[in-house]
Design a protein around this motif. Structure first.
Motif, short mmCIF file in Angstrom:
data_model
loop_
_atom_site.label_atom_id
_atom_site.label_comp_id
_atom_site.label_asym_id
_atom_site.label_seq_id
_atom_site.Cartn_x
_atom_site.Cartn_y
_atom_site.Cartn_z
N LEU A 235 1.00 -1.20 -0.12
CA LEU A 235 -0.11 0.00 0.00
C LEU A 235 0.75 1.45 0.01
CD1 LEU A 235 -2.73 -1.11 2.71
CD2 LEU A 235 -3.19 -1.06 -0.10
N LYS A 236 1.99 1.38 0.71
CA LYS A 236 2.82 2.30 1.00
C LYS A 236 3.49 2.90 -0.44
CE LYS A 236 7.03 4.13 3.30
NZ LYS A 236 7.87 4.20 4.36
N TYR A 237 3.83 1.72 -1.26
CA TYR A 237 4.61 2.32 -2.48
C TYR A 237 3.80 1.72 -3.88
CZ TYR A 237 8.63 1.97 0.67
OH TYR A 237 9.39 2.49 1.60
N LEU A 238 3.09 0.92 -3.79
CA LEU A 238 2.28 0.50 -5.16
C LEU A 238 0.75 0.75 -5.33
CD1 LEU A 238 3.93 -2.78 -5.59
CD2 LEU A 238 4.90 -0.52 -6.70
N GLU B 236 3.49 6.11 -2.79
CA GLU B 236 4.76 6.93 -3.17
C GLU B 236 5.23 7.05 -4.56
OE1 GLU B 236 7.86 7.35 -0.32
OE2 GLU B 236 6.86 6.69 1.23
N ILE B 237 5.13 5.78 -5.21
CA ILE B 237 5.74 5.77 -6.65
C ILE B 237 4.54 6.37 -7.45
CG2 ILE B 237 6.08 3.97 -8.49
CD1 ILE B 237 7.41 2.20 -6.37
N THR B 238 3.34 6.22 -7.32
CA THR B 238 2.15 6.87 -7.96
C THR B 238 2.23 8.24 -7.86
OG1 THR B 238 0.63 4.96 -7.55
CG2 THR B 238 -0.44 6.83 -8.35
N ALA B 239 2.77 8.80 -6.61
CA ALA B 239 3.01 10.18 -6.32
C ALA B 239 4.10 10.64 -7.43
CB ALA B 239 3.22 10.63 -4.83
N LEU B 240 5.18 9.85 -7.51
CA LEU B 240 6.05 10.35 -8.43
C LEU B 240 5.53 10.33 -9.91
CD1 LEU B 240 9.18 8.00 -7.44
CD2 LEU B 240 8.78 10.46 -7.11
N MET B 241 4.91 9.50 -10.47
CA MET B 241 4.04 9.35 -11.63
C MET B 241 3.30 10.72 -11.69
SD MET B 241 5.10 6.59 -13.21
CE MET B 241 4.02 6.48 -14.55
N ASN B 242 2.70 11.45 -10.83
CA ASN B 242 2.04 12.54 -10.83
C ASN B 242 2.83 13.92 -11.16
OD1 ASN B 242 -0.36 11.33 -10.78
ND2 ASN B 242 -0.52 11.68 -8.34
N ASP B 243 4.16 13.67 -10.28
CA ASP B 243 5.18 14.47 -10.36
C ASP B 243 6.02 14.70 -11.67
OD1 ASP B 243 4.62 15.62 -7.79
OD2 ASP B 243 6.29 14.39 -6.88
N PHE B 244 5.87 13.45 -12.57
CA PHE B 244 6.56 13.36 -13.91
C PHE B 244 6.14 14.36 -14.99
CE2 PHE B 244 6.94 10.97 -17.98
CZ PHE B 244 7.92 11.24 -17.90
N ARG B 245 4.84 14.79 -14.51
CA ARG B 245 4.39 15.73 -15.60
C ARG B 245 5.01 17.13 -15.57
NH1 ARG B 245 -1.96 15.18 -13.24
NH2 ARG B 245 -2.03 12.83 -13.55
N ASN B 246 5.58 17.53 -14.65
CA ASN B 246 6.35 18.76 -14.19
C ASN B 246 7.73 18.70 -14.72
OD1 ASN B 246 3.81 19.98 -13.34
ND2 ASN B 246 4.33 19.14 -11.11
N VAL B 247 8.32 17.39 -15.06
CA VAL B 247 9.67 17.46 -15.50
C VAL B 247 9.80 17.98 -16.88
CG1 VAL B 247 11.44 15.81 -15.96
CG2 VAL B 247 9.85 15.25 -14.28
N ALA B 248 11.06 18.52 -17.08
CA ALA B 248 11.50 19.20 -18.33
C ALA B 248 11.49 18.38 -19.48
CB ALA B 248 12.57 20.02 -18.14
N ALA B 249 11.19 18.72 -20.70
CA ALA B 249 10.90 17.65 -21.70
C ALA B 249 12.34 16.95 -21.82
CB ALA B 249 10.91 18.13 -22.96
#
Length: 345
Positions: free
Chosen positions: A29-32, A37-50
């Motif tokens: 539950l914590k990671y997957l 937390e990994i799903t939260a990283l996927m959300n932050d991925f939208r803001n990564v430079a091209a």
């Protein structure tokens, strides 16, 4: 920076540990999970430079794959540990346990023992592999008696020059009586249940092994009347208070006088039916006064002491009580047959 978060999570995932399945589920539950937390990283991925998306995307996939493999590994380890442990899982649904029952021969044997025990008889036991001396000689069997022949008895070893040294499977439990009389001075009041062997063809009405219960009482002034009263009390305890008995003259090497005992048919009440062959009577045992020769052979003074003996087949009594038509059923261990006696235990 997102790459620093990914590196930190990679380090955490590589060192994950869990003691049980519940802790493994908490890690999943914590990671997957959707809020992990990994799903939260996927959300932050939208803001990564091209120009960084390819590198960051590969690192996130690497993290997700490592987390999945590590959690699956921990889950398998916990399942194996639970299987190997002797702990009782109280959360599991119960499953039915099939209870056994006593064998019908054991039920009847115990009932016979209980009846005679209340009359003062004590249990006695002896070996099933016995010598001729205690099986035949001390029981007053003649040297040329048919019971000593190969076609009637299972011999372990034979000595043609001295039959008293023959070793055989006991053909009756009277050998127990002989051993008790050798070692004990009267008064003697014993009952001897046990398995016996005879060289007979196995059919619905006969078997090469079966079970007997024999009784012996020796004291001063023991009479045939004492024997009759004991057997009448036994018959009424075993088959019902209205049971009548009948004694017919017979012959046994070890008793004189000897008799066969019949009981009134408890199915037709003595009126006559197919079970009692329309006689109103059913034979159940043999009995008589102990022959003085037997007493002397066993070291008991026949001028001072007298006694009676009786013997019955357990299969015979069981057939009378439960109407079992085939003796072979007692030794085939068919659970369908044995389950019929659950309520009789």
């Amino acid at each position: 920076m997102i790459l620093d978060k990914i590196d930190a999570l990679l380090n955490e995932v590589q060192n994950l540990s869990a003691k049980n399945a519940e802790e493994v589920e908490q890690l999943r539950l914590k990671y997957l999970s959707k809020k992990g937390e990994i799903t939260a990283l996927m959300n932050d991925f939208r803001n990564v430079a091209a120009e960084e998306k390819k590198t960051v995307g590969m690192k996130i996939n690497e993290l997700k794959q490592l987390a999945q493999e590590r959690i699956n590994s921990l889950k398998e380890a916990c399942e194996t540990q639970d299987t190997d442990s002797d702990a009782i899982d109280l959360t599991r649904s119960p499953y039915p346990i099939q209870l056994g029952t006593r064998h019908p021969l054991s039920i009847v044997t115990n009932e016979i023992i209980d009846i005679f025990s209340r009359m003062g008889f004590v249990l006695a036991d002896g070996p099933e592999v016995e010598d001729d001396l205690h099986i035949f000689t001390k029981m007053n069997f003649a040297a040329d008696h048919p019971a000593r022949d190969m076609q009637d008895t299972f011999f372990v070893s034979q000595h043609p020059n001295d039959v008293t040294k023959n070793i055989l499977l006991r053909s009756h439990t009277s050998s127990v009586q002989a051993r008790v009389m050798e070692q004990t001075q009267p008064p003697i009041r014993i009952i001897c249940p046990g398995r016996v062997y005879r060289n007979e063809a196995i059919t619905a009405r006969a078997h090469c092994f079966f079970h007997q219960v024999e009784g012996l009482y020796i004291d001063k002034n023991v009479s045939f009347t004492d024997l009759k009263q004991v057997l009448l009390s036994f018959a009424r305890e075993m088959f019902g208070a209205d049971t009548k008995i009948r004694l017919r003259p017979s012959y046994f090497p070890f008793t004189e006088p000897s008799a066969e005992m019949d009981i009134s048919c408890f199915i037709c009440g003595g009126e006559g039916c197919g079970f009692c062959k329309h006689t109103g009577w059913v034979e159940i045992l043999g009995c008589g006064m102990v022959d003085p020769n037997v007493l002397e052979q066993c070291g008991i003074d026949s001028s001072v002491y007298s006694g009676y003996a009786f013997g019955m087949g357990v299969e015979r009594i069981t057939n009378l009580k439960y109407r079992v038509s085939d003796l072979r059923m007692f030794s085939e261990n068919d659970t369908r047959f044995l389950e019929e006696f659950t309520s009789a235990d």
